[in-house]
Design a protein around this motif. Structure first.
Motif, PDB file in Angstrom:
ATOM      1  N   UNK B 133       0.982  -1.076  -0.434  1.00 23.83           N
ATOM      2  CA  UNK B 133       0.160   0.108   0.101  1.00 23.83           C
ATOM      3  C   UNK B 133       0.718   0.869   0.322  1.00 23.83           C
ATOM      4  N   UNK B 134      -0.141   2.160  -0.673  1.00 26.19           N
ATOM      5  CA  UNK B 134       1.014   3.543  -1.007  1.00 26.19           C
ATOM      6  C   UNK B 134       2.291   3.551  -1.564  1.00 26.19           C
ATOM      7  N   UNK B 135       3.433   2.962  -1.409  1.00 30.32           N
ATOM      8  CA  UNK B 135       4.651   3.018  -1.602  1.00 30.32           C
ATOM      9  C   UNK B 135       5.160   2.374  -3.350  1.00 30.32           C
ATOM     10  N   UNK B 136       3.963   1.119  -2.731  1.00 31.91           N
ATOM     11  CA  UNK B 136       4.052   0.258  -4.191  1.00 31.91           C
ATOM     12  C   UNK B 136       3.618   1.185  -5.243  1.00 31.91           C
ATOM     13  N   UNK B 137       2.335   1.647  -5.655  1.00 30.82           N
ATOM     14  CA  UNK B 137       1.969   2.568  -6.538  1.00 30.82           C
ATOM     15  C   UNK B 137       2.989   3.402  -7.069  1.00 30.82           C
ATOM     16  N   UNK B 138       3.540   3.920  -5.858  1.00 30.49           N
ATOM     17  CA  UNK B 138       4.902   5.342  -6.333  1.00 30.49           C
ATOM     18  C   UNK B 138       5.809   4.738  -6.569  1.00 30.49           C
ATOM     19  N   UNK B 139       6.523   3.617  -5.928  1.00 30.55           N
ATOM     20  CA  UNK B 139       8.049   3.315  -6.404  1.00 30.55           C
ATOM     21  C   UNK B 139       7.471   2.064  -7.530  1.00 30.55           C
ATOM     22  N   UNK B 140       6.990   0.763  -7.408  1.00 24.85           N
ATOM     23  CA  UNK B 140       6.562   0.603  -8.001  1.00 24.85           C
ATOM     24  C   UNK B 140       6.701  -0.230  -9.195  1.00 24.85           C
ATOM     25  N   UNK B 141       5.059   0.714  -9.517  1.00 28.16           N
ATOM     26  CA  UNK B 141       4.287   0.429 -10.434  1.00 28.16           C
ATOM     27  C   UNK B 141       4.583   2.293 -12.061  1.00 28.16           C
ATOM     28  N   UNK B 142       5.753   2.242 -12.175  1.00 29.02           N
ATOM     29  CA  UNK B 142       5.947   2.994 -13.257  1.00 29.02           C
ATOM     30  C   UNK B 142       6.519   2.617 -14.573  1.00 29.02           C
ATOM     31  N   UNK B 143       7.366   3.287 -15.356  1.00 27.35           N
ATOM     32  CA  UNK B 143       7.101   3.194 -16.747  1.00 27.35           C
ATOM     33  C   UNK B 143       8.443   2.649 -16.638  1.00 27.35           C
ATOM     34  N   UNK B 144       9.290   2.111 -17.530  1.00 29.04           N
ATOM     35  CA  UNK B 144      10.696   1.791 -18.169  1.00 29.04           C
ATOM     36  C   UNK B 144      11.610   2.852 -17.896  1.00 29.04           C
ATOM     37  N   UNK B 145      10.641   3.981 -17.564  1.00 29.17           N
ATOM     38  CA  UNK B 145      11.933   4.961 -18.129  1.00 29.17           C
ATOM     39  C   UNK B 145      12.187   5.674 -16.909  1.00 29.17           C
ATOM     40  N   UNK B 146      10.991   5.411 -15.619  1.00 25.24           N
ATOM     41  CA  UNK B 146      11.652   6.229 -14.482  1.00 25.24           C
ATOM     42  C   UNK B 146      12.360   5.549 -13.519  1.00 25.24           C
ATOM     43  N   UNK B 147      11.908   3.602 -14.015  1.00 22.91           N
ATOM     44  CA  UNK B 147      12.910   2.694 -13.689  1.00 22.91           C
ATOM     45  C   UNK B 147      14.258   3.656 -13.683  1.00 22.91           C
TER      46      UNK B 147
END
Lengths: 362, 309
Positions: B133-147
């Motif tokens: 919750x909270x952290x997941x969508x922020x850090x681990x559900x991003x597009x490839x360029x953010x990673x």
């Protein structure tokens, strides 16, 4: 076999004149390739772009209207660049000059005496100077990078203009269009002849002559060049490095402000959200193409003015996109910078066998 | 909407606004560490944006768009490298030329794409982690360029400060004469650094036209390349500080939207000018502290290298 650059003992006088011409030639060659790739006949396109506008008196006049602000801004920038200060925010100083010069026609529109225009000119110059003094102050006082601050101020100036013409300075009788009131005849720069040419071009010629005289005949001009090339030597001579920064920024800001005021008062005759097709940035190209020499800048300004007119003409006659103008301008600056290498260096063709021999002799 | 999900939504938009700045700035950091000042970030970025968009429209794959954006960024940077490294032209003027040329080229190429709906790059959820919750969508559900931007910060840090390659890059940037005497090819190292910067700027451009606003708008970089340059100074040439700086700037530029939504009575133009004003203020603060700025500034920054043999 390889090509090496060898430093010349002295600047090549010949190349000083020839290198801008080579650059123009290379730009035309690359332009032709571009036209071919877009499916146009290069001869036809280049004719429409660079020759046709010179065949009618109407477009020659329009060329001078465009060259005026370019020359005015570029002459000021040359002073700044020669002293090794990098004012690249002339576009913002142009905008602020236009705004300051519009205070009388927009807010005090009843003031139509003979003093109105001279006051507007003065305020335009001061507006540009004020905006240029921000990066100058920050550089002198804190050592802040003037390239970035002067450029950021361009965006801020454009938002101020946008705010004023959509808000407090909007024409009350203008059906809510984002435009100021149309200037009174007493607030419009006198025209030369019947057409659109106004005395802004004369400002430019005067600026060219004054700056040329200042750079080549006065101690101040010497000081600027010394501080630009060898600041250490200049400081031994007692020149102030801070003073030179201030001088460069105030001259370039003042002239850019004057150009902005002249554009609004002479050409547009009201304030609109967009008052410049990028004059402040194109003037950087003009300054370099003119080799930072006021007389050279006069010619360079005419050529870049032609690139604007040619873009419009080619759009009408061939349906070419006018975006190509900026491509031409960018290519030209690239080639100008590349060809300037010829002034300081000469190309040397070295075969590998020679290199071995050289190494053996050492 | 609960408070937490509101905060999450704001943070998500901040990541979106910060990533292009971070990508461009981390590339320019390496370029400047090698002693080259490339002011053409804005130009490389906008060419990356338009080429990324064009390739995506042509192939239907935003990933091909990303590759195209990188290649075009590198191509622009090679042009810059040829002039400044081979012909020894003035780096400030050449960088400006690159920006003017890039803005022109992108306007011309992009004219055909104005108004076309783009294909947006989809986020990649990392299985398991994205469910937090909270952290997941922020850090681990991003597009490839953010990673990629996070990877680049970490990678650049390790290469610059924990590897031999980084030592060579910094040596070339701090004293090109000595590096040359030691037998390192100054020109080659700088070329590679400049090309890396071009690729990063291209990525930043692709982020704008594929994710930030998935369409082509003329001049859509809107000075972000210049803000990225300021960020490098702000970060005093340290990768971790670039990360902090980019997110700070992203937050400032997002603040304006939320302030407008909240009905703060300032004119919109003043809010829009805020990022540019913030850049100036940050530059002042950094340049006031002499030690911070001086210690890390690559000593040969902006100086052309003329080998004497």
């Amino acid at each position: 076999m390889r090509i090496e650059l060898e430093k010349r003992a002295e600047h090549s006088q010949l190349m000083t004149v020839v290198s801008p011409l080579i650059a123009i030639g290379l730009t035309l060659v690359c332009g032709s390739i571009l036209f071919v790739s877009m499916g146009y006949s290069p001869v036809e396109a280049l004719y429409a772009y660079f020759v046709e506008p010179l065949t009618t008196s109407w477009s020659i006049e329009e060329l001078l209207v465009k060259a005026g602000p370019l020359v005015l801004i570029a002459v000021g920038l040359s002073v700044c660049f020669l002293s090794n200060s990098w004012n690249i925010g002339a576009e913002g100083q142009f905008t602020m000059g236009a705004l300051a010069g519009s205070v009388i026609p927009v807010l005090f529109y009843d003031f139509t005496g003979p003093m109105a225009l001279p006051l507007m000119v003065l305020m335009g110059i001061l507006g540009g100077m004020a905006w240029a003094s921000i990066p100058a102050f920050l550089k002198v006082r804190f050592g802040t990078n003037e390239i970035l601050t002067s450029l950021m101020l361009v965006y801020i100036a454009q938002y101020i203009l946008d705010f004023l013409v959509r808000g407090p300075w909007r024409d009350p009788d203008g059906y809510n269009f984002p435009e100021s009131r149309i200037f009174d005849a007493a607030h419009v720069l006198p025209k030369i002849g019947e057409g659109r040419l106004h005395i802004g071009m004369i400002f430019a010629v005067v600026a060219v002559l004054v700056v040329w005289w200042m750079l080549s005949r006065t101690l101040k001009g010497f000081e600027i060049k010394v501080m630009g090339e060898t600041p250490r030597a200049g400081r031994f001579a007692g020149f102030s490095s801070k003073g030179v920064v201030w001088f460069g920024f105030l001259v370039s800001g003042g002239l850019a402000g004057l150009a902005g005021m002249a554009e609004v008062s002479g050409s547009i005759e009201q304030l609109t959200p967009v008052i410049s097709p990028g004059y402040g940035f194109t003037a950087i190209i003009v300054a370099f193409l003119g080799r930072l020499n006021p007389i050279g800048i006069l010619f360079a300004g005419l050529l870049l003015g032609l690139s604007y007119i040619g873009g419009e003409a080619a759009q009408v006659s061939l349906g070419l996109t006018d975006k190509i103008t900026r491509v031409f301008q960018g290519m030209l600056l690239f080639f100008v910078l590349a060809c300037d290498t010829l002034i300081l260096y000469r190309f040397k063709f070295v075969s590998n066998a020679n290199r071995v021999k050289e190494a053996a002799n050492v | 909407m609960s408070d937490l999900s509101m905060i999450e939504a704001v943070l998500l938009t901040i990541i979106t606004a910060s990533t292009p700045l971070l990508l461009a700035a981390i590339g320019e950091l390496v370029v400047e560490r090698s002693g080259v000042l490339n002011l053409g970030v804005e130009g490389m970025m906008i060419v990356g944006a338009v080429m990324g968009f064009a390739a995506t429209q042509a192939t239907g794959s935003p990933y091909i768009g990303i590759v195209a954006a990188m290649i075009s960024g590198v191509a622009m940077s090679v042009l810059f490298g040829f002039l400044t490294l081979n012909l020894m032209t003035n780096q400030v003027a050449t960088g400006l030329a690159l920006t003017i040329l890039g803005l022109g080229l992108s306007g011309m190429v992009g004219e055909a794409f104005i108004g076309q709906p783009g294909i947006s790059l989809q986020p990649i959820a990392i299985p398991g982690l994205s469910a937090i919750p909270f952290i997941g969508p922020l850090l681990f559900n991003q597009d490839i360029l953010v990673y990629a931007s996070y990877g680049l910060v970490i990678g650049v840090y390790f290469v610059l400060f924990r590897s031999r390659t980084g030592l060579i890059i910094r040596a070339v940037g701090d004293n090109h004469g000595s590096a040359h005497s030691l037998g390192y090819s100054v020109i080659k190292v700088r070329y590679l650094a400049v090309m890396f910067g071009g690729a990063c700027s291209g990525l930043a451009g692709a982020y704008l036209s594929l994710i930030y606003t998935p369409q082509w708008v003329e001049g859509m970089t809107a000075g972000r390349g210049w803000i990225a340059l300021a960020l490098v100074v702000f970060a005093s040439w340290r990768p971790a500080r670039v990360l902090v700086g980019a997110y700070l700037f992203g937050a400032v530029s997002i603040l304006q939207f939320h302030a407008q939504a909240a009905g703060i009575g300032l004119p919109t133009q003043f809010m829009s000018a805020l990022p540019y004003l913030a850049t100036i203020i940050v530059l002042i603060i950094i340049s006031r502290s002499k030690t911070l700025a001086k210690v890390n500034t690559p000593a040969c920054l902006g100086k052309p290298f003329v080998p004497d043999r």
